[in-house]
Design an enzyme around this catalytic site. Structure first.
Site, PDB file in Angstrom:
ATOM      1  N   GLY A 168      22.611  -0.320  55.090  1.00  0.00           N
ATOM      2  CA  GLY A 168      21.828  -0.378  56.309  1.00  0.00           C
ATOM      3  C   GLY A 168      22.691  -0.193  57.542  1.00  0.00           C
ATOM      4  O   GLY A 168      23.855  -0.597  57.574  1.00  0.00           O
ATOM      5  N   SER A 169      22.137   0.428  58.579  1.00  0.00           N
ATOM      6  CA  SER A 169      22.836   0.522  59.850  1.00  0.00           C
ATOM      7  C   SER A 169      22.881  -0.861  60.502  1.00  0.00           C
ATOM      8  O   SER A 169      22.180  -1.788  60.102  1.00  0.00           O
ATOM      9  CB  SER A 169      22.130   1.524  60.762  1.00  0.00           C
ATOM     10  N   GLY A 170      23.734  -0.982  61.504  1.00  0.00           N
ATOM     11  CA  GLY A 170      23.902  -2.267  62.174  1.00  0.00           C
ATOM     12  C   GLY A 170      25.200  -2.952  61.833  1.00  0.00           C
ATOM     13  O   GLY A 170      25.504  -4.016  62.394  1.00  0.00           O
ATOM     14  N   HIS A 171      25.976  -2.353  60.907  1.00  0.00           N
ATOM     15  CA  HIS A 171      27.267  -2.930  60.511  1.00  0.00           C
ATOM     16  C   HIS A 171      28.438  -2.071  60.976  1.00  0.00           C
ATOM     17  O   HIS A 171      29.547  -2.211  60.475  1.00  0.00           O
ATOM     18  CB  HIS A 171      27.326  -3.075  58.991  1.00  0.00           C
ATOM     19  N   ASP A 211      20.406  -1.924  47.883  1.00  0.00           N
ATOM     20  CA  ASP A 211      21.521  -0.990  47.709  1.00  0.00           C
ATOM     21  C   ASP A 211      21.797  -0.739  46.234  1.00  0.00           C
ATOM     22  O   ASP A 211      22.004   0.404  45.808  1.00  0.00           O
ATOM     23  CB  ASP A 211      22.784  -1.553  48.366  1.00  0.00           C
ATOM     24  N   HIS A 240      23.613 -10.027  57.361  1.00  0.00           N
ATOM     25  CA  HIS A 240      22.289  -9.768  57.918  1.00  0.00           C
ATOM     26  C   HIS A 240      21.693 -11.037  58.524  1.00  0.00           C
ATOM     27  O   HIS A 240      20.504 -11.081  58.834  1.00  0.00           O
ATOM     28  CB  HIS A 240      21.334  -9.248  56.836  1.00  0.00           C
ATOM     29  N   LYS A 265      27.711  -2.229  48.044  1.00  0.00           N
ATOM     30  CA  LYS A 265      27.695  -3.653  48.384  1.00  0.00           C
ATOM     31  C   LYS A 265      26.584  -4.340  47.600  1.00  0.00           C
ATOM     32  O   LYS A 265      25.515  -3.763  47.389  1.00  0.00           O
ATOM     33  CB  LYS A 265      27.470  -3.858  49.883  1.00  0.00           C
TER      34      LYS A 265
END
Length: 330
Positions: free
Chosen positions: A53-56, A109, A218, A104
């Site tokens: 996911g984006s945001g990392h 995922d 998250h 991960k």
């Protein structure tokens, strides 16, 4: 919450367009959400593909380049990429030597990379997979069966990426990645909640004056909440939690990682405390990396990752790398 965005629906696409403009050595497919080295596939070289996911950020797209990943698949914010992205990335970086998927340990995922591996193999791409599950805070959590994958992902991508860059075969690259996952542990701390563009505010409730020990990337719950602690106290708790599980007998790589909103002034101060605890516990630190590498949007906080390394892994760590977010020796 004030955010530097247009609308939540285009956050990822806008970021990918900006990344493409800033880094012409990358090939960024905004529509299909795939980032690869512009020189891919590299003849005689195993490909490495990761994603999440984006945001990392800078994980994972910021680690695409010589000496690290061949390709990355960004999903929506805190949402797994889909198998089609992974298959596209694998096809784009495969030179005929095979592709390693670095995954991960989050349920979405894992399921999507498993499906992508089957589809890619049906298209003639040889696939190996390694699961990163380094977080010692909890054994099961939101979105996860078993330990979560966090900061050790950087170590896996760098060390396996260096082996691939040297021309190691797929079996060797996979073995390096598995050695790293077995030798690395992490622990995270949140000082504030993160805010997603879609929600426009904090994703969980963390009252002022409290912190979350063992938080996930998250915002998943950790071990416990306590009143705010000093940097010294947090380092004592986090490093000892890692060492109780890892029990290193070799020197370690140390990653002092910011969660996204913690300034370097604080991270370097925290690193001083981390180094103190390690010295008190008789642990030799071979190399240290400090900064925001595996983030949680605008969360204030940090994590500690330790990976024990032999001479070969240390040599691979020191090998040249040239990515948007990590580079040396070039």
């Amino acid at each position: 919450m004030n955010m530097l965005i247009n609308v939540p629906e285009t956050v990822v696409a806008d970021a990918l367009r900006g990344m493409a403009a800033a880094h012409p050595d990358l090939s960024v497919d905004v529509e299909n959400r795939v980032i690869v080295r512009r020189d891919a596939p590299v003849a005689g070289k195993v490909g490495l593909v990761s994603g999440g996911g984006s945001g990392h950020e800078p994980l994972h797209g910021g680690f695409v380049g010589p000496g690290m990943l061949s390709g990355a698949c960004p999903g929506e914010v805190f949402t797994s990429p889909v198998p089609d992205q992974m298959v596209r990335a694998a096809a784009a970086v495969d030179s005929g030597e095979g592709v390693l998927f670095v995954v991960k340990n989050y349920t979405g995922d894992v399921l999507n990379f498993d499906m992508a591996a089957e589809l890619a193999e049906d298209e003639g791409v040889r696939i190996a997979k390694v699961l990163v599950n380094d977080d010692v805070a909890v054994s099961d959590s939101t979105f996860t069966a078993g330990r979560r994958g966090t900061g050790a992902t950087l170590f896996v991508e760098k060390l396996a990426g260096a082996a691939a860059e040297e021309g190691a075969p797929l079996e060797r690259v996979e073995a390096v990645a598995r050695q790293v996952t077995g030798s690395a542990r992490s622990f995270g701390v949140a000082l504030s909640a993160c805010s997603t563009p879609a929600k426009g505010g904090p994703t969980f409730d963390l009252p002022p004056g409290e912190l979350e020990l063992g938080v996930g990337i998250h915002g998943e719950p950790g071990r416990e909440r306590r009143a705010m602690m000093t940097s010294r106290e947090i380092a004592d708790y986090a490093v000892n939690a890692v060492l109780e599980d890892l029990r290193p007998t070799l020197p370690v790589l140390a990653l002092v990682n910011g969660a996204g909103a913690t300034p370097l002034l604080e991270l370097y101060g925290f690193n001083a405390e981390v180094q103190r605890v390690l010295a008190e516990r008789g642990v030799t630190v071979a190399r240290t990396l400090v900064g925001n590498y595996v983030t949680s949007l605008d969360m204030a906080g940090c994590s500690v990752t330790l990976c024990q390394v032999d001479e070969e892994l240390l040599r691979l760590w020191d090998a040249p790398v040239r990515t948007a977010a990590l580079r040396w020796g070039c």
